[in-house]
Design a protein around this motif. Structure first.
Motif, PDB file in Angstrom:
ATOM      1  N   VAL A 142       0.858  -1.190   0.000  1.00  0.00           N
ATOM      2  CA  VAL A 142       0.000   0.000   0.000  1.00  0.00           C
ATOM      3  C   VAL A 142       0.891   1.236   0.000  1.00  0.00           C
ATOM      4  CG1 VAL A 142      -1.778   1.261   1.255  1.00  0.00           C
ATOM      5  CG2 VAL A 142      -1.777  -1.232   1.280  1.00  0.00           C
ATOM      6  N   GLN A 143       0.599   2.168  -0.901  1.00  0.00           N
ATOM      7  CA  GLN A 143       1.353   3.420  -0.954  1.00  0.00           C
ATOM      8  C   GLN A 143       0.381   4.569  -1.195  1.00  0.00           C
ATOM      9  OE1 GLN A 143       4.499   3.048  -3.874  1.00  0.00           O
ATOM     10  NE2 GLN A 143       5.948   2.503  -2.275  1.00  0.00           N
ATOM     11  N   GLN A 144       0.547   5.655  -0.410  1.00  0.00           N
ATOM     12  CA  GLN A 144      -0.297   6.816  -0.594  1.00  0.00           C
ATOM     13  C   GLN A 144       0.292   7.996   0.187  1.00  0.00           C
ATOM     14  OE1 GLN A 144      -3.576   4.681   1.589  1.00  0.00           O
ATOM     15  NE2 GLN A 144      -3.957   6.764   2.329  1.00  0.00           N
ATOM     16  N   PRO A 145       0.033   9.220  -0.268  1.00  0.00           N
ATOM     17  CA  PRO A 145       0.467  10.385   0.502  1.00  0.00           C
ATOM     18  C   PRO A 145      -0.529  10.638   1.642  1.00  0.00           C
ATOM     19  CG  PRO A 145      -0.581  11.062  -1.539  1.00  0.00           C
ATOM     20  CD  PRO A 145      -0.523   9.580  -1.590  1.00  0.00           C
ATOM     21  N   ILE A 146      -0.027  11.068   2.782  1.00  0.00           N
ATOM     22  CA  ILE A 146      -0.891  11.399   3.915  1.00  0.00           C
ATOM     23  C   ILE A 146      -0.385  12.678   4.569  1.00  0.00           C
ATOM     24  CG2 ILE A 146      -1.557   9.018   4.378  1.00  0.00           C
ATOM     25  CD1 ILE A 146       0.427   9.006   6.682  1.00  0.00           C
ATOM     26  N   GLU A 147      -1.313  13.413   5.188  1.00  0.00           N
ATOM     27  CA  GLU A 147      -0.958  14.586   5.981  1.00  0.00           C
ATOM     28  C   GLU A 147      -1.307  14.288   7.429  1.00  0.00           C
ATOM     29  OE1 GLU A 147      -1.579  18.137   2.660  1.00  0.00           O
ATOM     30  OE2 GLU A 147      -2.641  18.203   4.559  1.00  0.00           O
ATOM     31  N   VAL A 148      -0.360  14.548   8.315  1.00  0.00           N
ATOM     32  CA  VAL A 148      -0.558  14.206   9.726  1.00  0.00           C
ATOM     33  C   VAL A 148      -0.180  15.380  10.613  1.00  0.00           C
ATOM     34  CG1 VAL A 148      -0.195  11.754   9.367  1.00  0.00           C
ATOM     35  CG2 VAL A 148       1.736  13.212   9.896  1.00  0.00           C
ATOM     36  N   GLU A 149      -0.885  15.453  11.744  1.00  0.00           N
ATOM     37  CA  GLU A 149      -0.545  16.420  12.786  1.00  0.00           C
ATOM     38  C   GLU A 149       0.396  15.726  13.775  1.00  0.00           C
ATOM     39  OE1 GLU A 149      -2.557  19.853  11.488  1.00  0.00           O
ATOM     40  OE2 GLU A 149      -1.121  19.512  13.111  1.00  0.00           O
ATOM     41  N   LEU A 150       1.620  16.212  13.865  1.00  0.00           N
ATOM     42  CA  LEU A 150       2.621  15.648  14.774  1.00  0.00           C
ATOM     43  C   LEU A 150       3.042  16.715  15.780  1.00  0.00           C
ATOM     44  CD1 LEU A 150       4.926  13.747  12.261  1.00  0.00           C
ATOM     45  CD2 LEU A 150       3.065  12.820  13.644  1.00  0.00           C
ATOM     46  N   PRO A 151       3.656  16.304  16.878  1.00  0.00           N
ATOM     47  CA  PRO A 151       4.183  17.302  17.822  1.00  0.00           C
ATOM     48  C   PRO A 151       5.152  18.274  17.153  1.00  0.00           C
ATOM     49  CG  PRO A 151       4.124  15.147  18.851  1.00  0.00           C
ATOM     50  CD  PRO A 151       3.771  14.938  17.432  1.00  0.00           C
ATOM     51  N   ILE A 152       5.767  17.846  16.057  1.00  0.00           N
ATOM     52  CA  ILE A 152       6.713  18.730  15.365  1.00  0.00           C
ATOM     53  C   ILE A 152       6.016  19.577  14.299  1.00  0.00           C
ATOM     54  CG2 ILE A 152       8.647  17.177  15.789  1.00  0.00           C
ATOM     55  CD1 ILE A 152       8.356  16.163  12.934  1.00  0.00           C
ATOM     56  N   GLY A 153       4.685  19.447  14.189  1.00  0.00           N
ATOM     57  CA  GLY A 153       3.938  20.261  13.234  1.00  0.00           C
ATOM     58  C   GLY A 153       3.224  19.401  12.202  1.00  0.00           C
ATOM     59  N   ARG A 154       2.504  20.013  11.335  1.00  0.00           N
ATOM     60  CA  ARG A 154       1.780  19.301  10.276  1.00  0.00           C
ATOM     61  C   ARG A 154       2.763  18.922   9.177  1.00  0.00           C
ATOM     62  NH1 ARG A 154      -3.413  18.468   9.417  1.00  0.00           N
ATOM     63  NH2 ARG A 154      -4.176  17.991   7.304  1.00  0.00           N
ATOM     64  N   ARG A 155       2.801  17.647   8.831  1.00  0.00           N
ATOM     65  CA  ARG A 155       3.788  17.145   7.867  1.00  0.00           C
ATOM     66  C   ARG A 155       3.062  16.312   6.811  1.00  0.00           C
ATOM     67  NH1 ARG A 155       7.938  20.133   8.449  1.00  0.00           N
ATOM     68  NH2 ARG A 155       9.272  18.548   7.429  1.00  0.00           N
ATOM     69  N   THR A 156       3.673  16.264   5.642  1.00  0.00           N
ATOM     70  CA  THR A 156       3.165  15.442   4.538  1.00  0.00           C
ATOM     71  C   THR A 156       4.160  14.317   4.289  1.00  0.00           C
ATOM     72  OG1 THR A 156       2.073  17.343   3.528  1.00  0.00           O
ATOM     73  CG2 THR A 156       2.443  15.398   2.135  1.00  0.00           C
ATOM     74  N   PHE A 157       3.663  13.099   4.211  1.00  0.00           N
ATOM     75  CA  PHE A 157       4.513  11.926   4.027  1.00  0.00           C
ATOM     76  C   PHE A 157       4.080  11.136   2.806  1.00  0.00           C
ATOM     77  CE2 PHE A 157       5.175  12.803   8.461  1.00  0.00           C
ATOM     78  CZ  PHE A 157       6.497  12.422   8.699  1.00  0.00           C
ATOM     79  N   GLN A 158       5.048  10.545   2.113  1.00  0.00           N
ATOM     80  CA  GLN A 158       4.764   9.461   1.159  1.00  0.00           C
ATOM     81  C   GLN A 158       4.770   8.183   1.986  1.00  0.00           C
ATOM     82  OE1 GLN A 158       3.889   9.803  -1.984  1.00  0.00           O
ATOM     83  NE2 GLN A 158       3.498   7.628  -2.146  1.00  0.00           N
ATOM     84  N   PHE A 159       3.607   7.667   2.267  1.00  0.00           N
ATOM     85  CA  PHE A 159       3.418   6.576   3.252  1.00  0.00           C
ATOM     86  C   PHE A 159       3.212   5.253   2.525  1.00  0.00           C
ATOM     87  CE2 PHE A 159       2.165   4.609   7.068  1.00  0.00           C
ATOM     88  CZ  PHE A 159       1.013   3.873   6.839  1.00  0.00           C
ATOM     89  N   SER A 160       3.835   4.185   3.032  1.00  0.00           N
ATOM     90  CA  SER A 160       3.669   2.868   2.424  1.00  0.00           C
ATOM     91  C   SER A 160       3.640   1.802   3.507  1.00  0.00           C
ATOM     92  CB  SER A 160       4.799   2.568   1.436  1.00  0.00           C
ATOM     93  OG  SER A 160       6.015   2.392   2.111  1.00  0.00           O
ATOM     94  N   LEU A 161       2.928   0.712   3.191  1.00  0.00           N
ATOM     95  CA  LEU A 161       2.921  -0.499   4.023  1.00  0.00           C
ATOM     96  C   LEU A 161       3.341  -1.646   3.129  1.00  0.00           C
ATOM     97  CD1 LEU A 161      -0.430  -0.097   6.000  1.00  0.00           C
ATOM     98  CD2 LEU A 161       1.885   0.275   6.853  1.00  0.00           C
ATOM     99  N   ARG A 162       4.443  -2.279   3.493  1.00  0.00           N
ATOM    100  CA  ARG A 162       5.026  -3.339   2.653  1.00  0.00           C
ATOM    101  C   ARG A 162       4.946  -4.676   3.384  1.00  0.00           C
ATOM    102  NH1 ARG A 162      10.408  -4.429   2.861  1.00  0.00           N
ATOM    103  NH2 ARG A 162      10.834  -2.326   3.610  1.00  0.00           N
ATOM    104  N   PRO A 163       4.202  -5.672   2.832  1.00  0.00           N
ATOM    105  CA  PRO A 163       4.122  -6.982   3.505  1.00  0.00           C
ATOM    106  C   PRO A 163       5.443  -7.733   3.388  1.00  0.00           C
ATOM    107  CG  PRO A 163       2.980  -7.055   1.404  1.00  0.00           C
ATOM    108  CD  PRO A 163       3.378  -5.628   1.601  1.00  0.00           C
ATOM    109  N   VAL A 164       5.747  -8.514   4.420  1.00  0.00           N
ATOM    110  CA  VAL A 164       6.929  -9.384   4.439  1.00  0.00           C
ATOM    111  C   VAL A 164       6.444 -10.819   4.361  1.00  0.00           C
ATOM    112  CG1 VAL A 164       8.968 -10.099   5.733  1.00  0.00           C
ATOM    113  CG2 VAL A 164       8.227  -7.718   5.808  1.00  0.00           C
ATOM    114  N   PHE A 165       7.005 -11.582   3.390  1.00  0.00           N
ATOM    115  CA  PHE A 165       6.546 -12.954   3.161  1.00  0.00           C
ATOM    116  C   PHE A 165       7.594 -13.956   3.609  1.00  0.00           C
ATOM    117  CE2 PHE A 165       2.927 -11.800   0.551  1.00  0.00           C
ATOM    118  CZ  PHE A 165       3.302 -10.581   0.017  1.00  0.00           C
ATOM    119  N   ASP A 166       7.114 -15.162   3.987  1.00  0.00           N
ATOM    120  CA  ASP A 166       8.047 -16.263   4.227  1.00  0.00           C
ATOM    121  C   ASP A 166       8.211 -17.049   2.930  1.00  0.00           C
ATOM    122  OD1 ASP A 166       5.645 -18.355   6.045  1.00  0.00           O
ATOM    123  OD2 ASP A 166       5.784 -17.825   3.936  1.00  0.00           O
ATOM    124  N   ALA A 167       8.922 -18.165   3.000  1.00  0.00           N
ATOM    125  CA  ALA A 167       9.218 -18.938   1.793  1.00  0.00           C
ATOM    126  C   ALA A 167       7.956 -19.488   1.143  1.00  0.00           C
ATOM    127  CB  ALA A 167      10.177 -20.078   2.126  1.00  0.00           C
TER     128      ALA A 167
END
Length: 471
Positions: free
Chosen positions: A429-454
């Motif tokens: 999964v890959q998508q841009p997201i905007e988040v409110e962090l303690p360091i301020g509002r930031r924009t990230f290129q966010f991804s979730l990468r599955p890890v597979f076994d054999a």
């Protein structure tokens, strides 16, 4: 003072390979001048050059290769000429294996992870069996098309060979034990589970189905005869036990009454590399006939002279057997020490590889972590923790979507929860997201990468975030 041009900044550092990339005539190469490289390629190359873990970048339709110092040992004599080569030419010897994997990632964007993959790599002019753990991750352009691959991995040939050698040695000793004339068994663990028995031992107890069973289960008739207590004592104290002329009742055939056998035996503790007792070596001598002969001697004084001579011969035979046993034990201990040293070296090499992987994980260029397929967070690097001004123990063990990275942004937690479900199903999964962090509002290129076994089962998920706020 003017600032360095962009090409100099993203090619900074990197040791010998960084210098080679800076000196390479890219204007005459299909990738073109480095200053004109896409942003995704520049970022990946910067990450590659400054990583201590073996890392390579394959870019473009022909998958031209760029790599760091740690990766330079992998192509062996093809280095440094490998820089800039198309993957198909560089890896012509193993392309039938890795080619379909490269093409799959380029076509689908789905990452590939291989563990204990055998690659018949040509080294020194000859194909050689090599073994690897490696991953291939898609590098995407701003329009989300796949522009290249991010490759990390390490060679585990020595580990595989050490494991093979150890298994072969175990099998060899099984054969040695099997052919020994005296009953021999090897017990493991505090329950004294049968790991090895030879033919003579099977003949003594009258059954062959004892492997993998505790002594009290395999030989229930000896419970209460004191032998289990002796085994517990040897395992607990680490002191060997020598038994002489001990009578044991054995049910040597189903349905038959237990019969008395007289044994001389040795319980010798076996120790693991840490010095702890983890098993007991059993050597027995069935002296039932000798015991009966001795009883007959006491009842038949008129045969005393002949029986004494026979007894002396038996004792001498036993002494020879004890001498042979000592020699056998000395040889066995030497072999065990040698194999233990080999395994320790292999484990040290594996630990060093794990340390290199951890160093790569702690990059400051992106937020990165690791979670179970159900979304429970298990690790996060320092860059991501600094972004929420938290410690690792504040977030580990919690659902990822409830973590402070998303809790301050309305609705984002549920979006992340849905993305985790997709990744757990095996999709990147890959998508841009905007988040409110303690360091301020930031924009990230966010991804979730599955890890597979054999077996291509999802065993984990790697969340990654690249801060693109100022781009």
């Amino acid at each position: 003072m003017s600032s360095s041009p962009p090409v100099a900044r993203f090619l900074e550092g990197g040791g010998a390979m960084g210098e080679r990339m800076r000196q390479f005539d890219w204007s005459a190469h299909p990738l073109g001048p480095a200053a004109n490289w896409p942003a995704a390629l520049r970022m990946a190359v910067s990450l590659c050059l400054n990583s201590s873990f073996p890392t390579a970048i394959y870019w473009g339709p022909d998958l031209h290769v760029l790599y760091n110092d740690a990766w330079s040992v992998i192509p062996a004599e093809r280095h440094p000429g490998a820089l800039g080569q198309p993957a198909r030419e560089l890896w012509s010897d193993i392309w039938h294996v890795v080619g379909p994997q490269f093409e799959h990632v380029m076509a689908t964007g789905e990452g590939v992870a291989q563990y204990e993959q055998m690659l018949p790599m040509v080294r020194g002019g000859k194909p050689r069996e090599t073994w690897w753990n490696y991953s291939l991750t898609a590098l995407r352009n701003p329009d989300n098309t796949v522009g290249g691959l991010f490759n990390q991995g390490n060679e585990i040939t020595d580990v595989v060979r050490a494991r093979r050698a150890r298994q072969a040695e175990i099998e060899r000793w099984r054969d040695v034990f099997r052919q020994a004339p005296a009953p021999i068994a090897l017990l493991r663990g505090p329950s004294h589970v049968f790991e090895i028995v030879n033919d003579s031992y099977i003949a003594l107890i009258g059954r062959a189905d004892v492997l993998g069973k505790p002594v009290k289960t395999a030989l229930p008739e000896i419970v209460g005869q004191g032998f289990l207590e002796l085994l517990d004592q040897v395992y607990r104290t680490g002191e060997p036990y020598l038994g002489k002329g001990a009578t044991v009742k054995l049910q040597r055939a189903p349905g038959q009454t237990a019969e008395d056998r007289v044994l001389d035996f040795v319980y010798e503790p076996m120790r693991n590399p840490g010095g702890e007792v983890d098993g007991i070596f059993v050597l027995a001598t069935d002296v039932t006939e000798r015991s009966r002969a001795e009883a007959a001697l006491r009842l038949s004084n008129w045969q005393l002279g002949e029986e004494r001579a026979r007894l002396r011969a038996t004792v001498e035979a036993e002494q020879r057997a004890q001498t042979a046993l000592r020699r056998f034990t000395d040889m066995l201990e030497a072999q065990v020490r040698m194999r233990t040293d080999e395994l320790s070296r292999a484990l040290e090499a594996q630990s060093a590889a794990a340390a290199r992987m951890r160093a790569t994980f702690e990059t400051q260029l992106l937020y990165q972590g690791y979670m179970d397929p159900d979304g429970i967070l298990r690790d996060a690097n320092q860059a991501s923790l600094a972004g929420i001004q938290a410690r690792l123990e504040d977030v580990v063990g919690r659902p990822f979507w409830d973590a402070p990275w998303f809790s301050a942004t309305p609705g984002l937690g549920e979006t992340v929860r849905q993305a985790v479900r997709q990744a757990a199903a095996g999709r990147t999964v890959q998508q841009p997201i905007e988040v409110e962090l303690p360091i301020g509002r930031r924009t990230f290129q966010f991804s979730l990468r599955p890890v597979f076994d054999a077996q291509r089962r999802v065993i984990g998920i790697v969340p990654e975030g690249v801060d693109v706020t100022d781009r």
